[in-house]
Motif scaffolding. Sequence first.
Motif, PDB file in Angstrom:
ATOM      1  N   SER A 148      11.990 -28.174  21.764  1.00 24.15           N
ATOM      2  CA  SER A 148      12.561 -28.507  20.461  1.00 24.15           C
ATOM      3  C   SER A 148      12.118 -27.558  19.351  1.00 24.15           C
ATOM      4  O   SER A 148      12.744 -27.532  18.295  1.00 24.15           O
ATOM      5  N   GLY A 149      11.029 -26.820  19.552  1.00 23.48           N
ATOM      6  CA  GLY A 149      10.515 -25.944  18.510  1.00 23.48           C
ATOM      7  C   GLY A 149       9.696 -26.677  17.473  1.00 23.48           C
ATOM      8  O   GLY A 149       9.271 -26.099  16.476  1.00 23.48           O
ATOM      9  N   GLU A 150       9.453 -27.966  17.687  1.00 19.42           N
ATOM     10  CA  GLU A 150       8.699 -28.787  16.744  1.00 19.42           C
ATOM     11  C   GLU A 150       7.215 -28.433  16.814  1.00 19.42           C
ATOM     12  O   GLU A 150       6.651 -28.238  17.879  1.00 19.42           O
ATOM     13  N   VAL A 151       6.558 -28.365  15.638  1.00 16.00           N
ATOM     14  CA  VAL A 151       5.121 -28.102  15.582  1.00 16.00           C
ATOM     15  C   VAL A 151       4.406 -29.393  15.957  1.00 16.00           C
ATOM     16  O   VAL A 151       4.530 -30.413  15.283  1.00 16.00           O
ATOM     17  N   VAL A 152       3.664 -29.340  17.060  1.00 14.98           N
ATOM     18  CA  VAL A 152       2.947 -30.522  17.541  1.00 14.98           C
ATOM     19  C   VAL A 152       1.579 -30.605  16.891  1.00 14.98           C
ATOM     20  O   VAL A 152       1.113 -31.674  16.515  1.00 14.98           O
ATOM     21  N   THR A 195       3.430 -25.524  19.501  1.00 17.90           N
ATOM     22  CA  THR A 195       4.802 -25.994  19.333  1.00 17.90           C
ATOM     23  C   THR A 195       5.383 -26.428  20.671  1.00 17.90           C
ATOM     24  O   THR A 195       4.990 -25.922  21.723  1.00 17.90           O
ATOM     25  N   ASP A 196       6.321 -27.346  20.605  1.00 18.47           N
ATOM     26  CA  ASP A 196       7.042 -27.791  21.791  1.00 18.47           C
ATOM     27  C   ASP A 196       8.082 -26.729  22.121  1.00 18.47           C
ATOM     28  O   ASP A 196       8.913 -26.397  21.270  1.00 18.47           O
TER      29      ASP A 196
END
Length: 135
Positions: A97-101, A93-94
């Motif tokens: 941002s908490g986004e799953v990469v 994850t980033d």
Amino acid sequence: MVDTVLARPPSPTYTAITPVTRAPEQNEPATNTDLPVQNTVRPAVDAQELQQEEERARERERESQTLLELVAPPLDRSNNFDPETESFIYVATDPDSGEVVRQIPSETLRRLRAYAETIAAQQGPAQPQNFQTTV
């Protein structure tokens, strides 16, 4: 009157036995170790120049690390155990941002596996098929 003098016998002469006189053929080196002039090591001209070159190399390394972070930002990586599928899931994850990469296995693959297990459970246990064996 008689003079008594202690006469010492003459000292014996010694011949020194050195490796050179004993085995001259063994004093030759096994291989020639002399280097040509162009391959010899020369002393450093100036230690300050070497320090400056090392500092430039460190600076280039820092710049390449910075460029690498711009191209591939640092990620939070974790391996999570999913009790539903009884398997491990890798998630990157980033941190900003908490986004799953990245996720392995992907969410799509996890859903397909769950669907296949549901279908297999509805069909019941596999029935053995009758077949004929010829010898």
